[in-house]
Structures are given as structure tokens and as C-alpha cells.
Scaffold this motif. Structure first.
Motif, short mmCIF file in Angstrom:
data_model
loop_
_atom_site.label_atom_id
_atom_site.label_comp_id
_atom_site.label_asym_id
_atom_site.label_seq_id
_atom_site.Cartn_x
_atom_site.Cartn_y
_atom_site.Cartn_z
N ARG A 19 0.83 -1.21 0.00
CA ARG A 19 0.00 0.00 0.00
C ARG A 19 0.86 1.26 0.00
NH1 ARG A 19 -1.58 3.45 3.77
NH2 ARG A 19 -0.87 2.15 5.48
N LEU A 20 1.91 1.27 0.81
CA LEU A 20 2.79 2.44 0.86
C LEU A 20 3.43 2.70 -0.50
CD1 LEU A 20 4.52 1.82 4.32
CD2 LEU A 20 2.84 3.61 3.78
N LEU A 21 3.90 1.65 -1.14
CA LEU A 21 4.51 1.82 -2.46
C LEU A 21 3.48 2.23 -3.52
CD1 LEU A 21 7.08 -1.10 -2.52
CD2 LEU A 21 7.59 1.35 -2.59
N ASP A 22 2.27 1.70 -3.42
CA ASP A 22 1.23 2.04 -4.40
C ASP A 22 0.73 3.47 -4.24
OD1 ASP A 22 1.26 -0.43 -5.66
OD2 ASP A 22 -0.48 -1.22 -4.57
N GLU A 23 0.62 3.92 -3.00
CA GLU A 23 -0.02 5.21 -2.75
C GLU A 23 0.94 6.39 -2.68
OE1 GLU A 23 -2.71 5.03 0.55
OE2 GLU A 23 -3.76 3.28 -0.26
N ALA A 24 2.22 6.13 -2.53
CA ALA A 24 3.19 7.23 -2.43
C ALA A 24 3.48 7.79 -3.82
CB ALA A 24 4.48 6.73 -1.79
N SER A 25 3.55 9.10 -3.89
CA SER A 25 3.92 9.73 -5.16
C SER A 25 5.44 9.63 -5.33
CB SER A 25 3.49 11.19 -5.16
OG SER A 25 4.27 11.93 -4.21
N ALA A 27 7.35 12.11 -5.72
CA ALA A 27 7.90 13.17 -4.86
C ALA A 27 7.97 12.70 -3.40
CB ALA A 27 7.04 14.44 -4.96
N ASP A 28 6.95 11.97 -2.95
CA ASP A 28 6.97 11.41 -1.59
C ASP A 28 8.18 10.50 -1.41
OD1 ASP A 28 4.74 12.48 -0.31
OD2 ASP A 28 3.40 10.93 -1.07
N LEU A 29 8.42 9.66 -2.38
CA LEU A 29 9.52 8.69 -2.25
C LEU A 29 10.88 9.38 -2.26
CD1 LEU A 29 8.20 5.75 -4.44
CD2 LEU A 29 8.20 5.96 -1.94
N ARG A 30 10.99 10.51 -2.92
CA ARG A 30 12.27 11.25 -2.96
C ARG A 30 12.48 12.09 -1.71
NH1 ARG A 30 10.60 11.98 -8.32
NH2 ARG A 30 9.78 14.03 -7.80
N ARG A 31 11.42 12.35 -0.94
CA ARG A 31 11.50 13.19 0.25
C ARG A 31 12.33 12.49 1.33
NH1 ARG A 31 6.39 13.60 1.10
NH2 ARG A 31 6.18 15.37 -0.27
#
Length: 172
Positions: A19-25, A27-31
Motif C-alpha cells: 500500500r505504501l509503495l502504491d499510494e506514495a507519489s 515526490a513522496d519517495l524522494r522526500r
């Protein structure tokens, strides 16, 4: 040991990870994460790494848990003396894999790894789960001075839950 509780924890973690991988943008993952030097994407891989290293951790207990306690005590002291190099390799490995693996690859790796752990846990005897050894307790906050195989099986979900609090994601 409550095997069903461990199985349920792992399934909860697996579903949460996906879910975290599916829902994160992107930009979220680069933060940057909170309290680590990793980005959220790198930290997510590190959270998965807690499951990936289980084969080695379980094999250590199987081997050293059969030897006199002084052997694993000495081995734990040796590993504790190498905490700084371990921390560097741990950081670098999660940084590299977190920047290299796709979301899809991380999800497949998670599914495959946890499925293998489910089968492995089901095959353990009570005697196996009670066997233990001294552990390098400076390597991770969830490693204690002495751990049984049952303790090691609980480790990856504890590790995941701890680091999940450090993610800085704005989920959809």
C-alpha cells in the motif's frame, strides 16, 4: 510462541508495504525520511531488508545455538566490535537498492520473501524455536543480548513498524 500472531503480523506488514509503495507519489519517495539519512524510498527498502536478512539470521541461530554458549557470546562480541562498518554497509546497501529497485521489484521481493518465511516458520519444531544464541545487540535496537529462534522470527515486523514511523509520506 504464537505462530498465528507472527503470520498475521507478516501479512499486515506485507499489505502495508504494498500500500505504501502504491499510494506514495514519486515526490513522496524522494522526500527525506524523519530521523534517518535516507529518503522514504531508501527507507522502504531498508524496512524490507529486515525480512531479506532473515535467512542469514535464522541460519546463525540454527548453527551457533547448537554450540556451547561461549561460542555465540564470543561471536556476538566480535560482531559488536564491527558495528561501525556494519552501519556503513547497512546504510549504503539500502541507499543503493532504494535508488535502483523499482516499486514493482520491491513489491515482488516482499511477497516472495514473506511467503518463504511463512513456509519456514510452519516447518519449525518447538525445540527449534526455543534454541537461541548470543546476538550482536549493538546492531539493531530489536536485537537483544540473547535471542531464541522465536525472537528472531518476530524481529522483521518490529523493525518494519519502528521505521514506518520515520516515513514522511503524504498518501493518497
Amino acid at each position: 510462541m504464537d505462530r498465528d500472531a507472527v503470520h498475521q503480523d507478516w501479512e499486515r506488514v506485507r499489505l502495508t508495504f504494498v500500500r505504501l509503495l502504491d499510494e506514495a507519489s514519486d515526490a513522496d519517495l524522494r522526500r527525506r525520511s524523519d530521523g534517518t539519512r535516507w529518503t522514504n524510498r531508501q527507507l522502504l527498502f531498508h524496512m524490507l531488508l529486515g525480512f531479506l536478512i532473515m535467512r542469514a539470521l535464522l541460519n546463525l541461530v540454527r548453527l551457533l545455538g547448537r554450540l556451547p554458549p561461549g561460542v555465540s557470546r564470543g561471536y556476538a562480541r566480535l560482531l559488536n566490535s564491527g558495528t561501525r562498518p556494519f552501519d556503513f554497509v547497512n546504510y549504503l546497501g539500502s541507499w543503493l537498492a532504494g535508488n535502483t529497485l523499482t516499486r514493482r521489484a520491491m513489491k515482488r521481493l516482499c511477497d516472495h520473501t514473506i511467503a518463504r518465511l511463512h513456509r519456514r516458520l510452519d516447518a519449525e519444531t518447538d525445540a527449534d524455536l526455543a534454541r537461541g544464541m548470543y546476538y550482536p545487540d549493538r546492531w539493531d535496537p530489536f536485537f537483544t543480548e540473547y535471542m531464541t529462534l522465536a525472537d528472531v522470527y518476530r524481529f522483521p515486523a518490529q523493525h518494519f513498524d519502528f521505521h514506518q514511523q520515520q516515513l514522511r509520506l503524504r498518501l493518497r
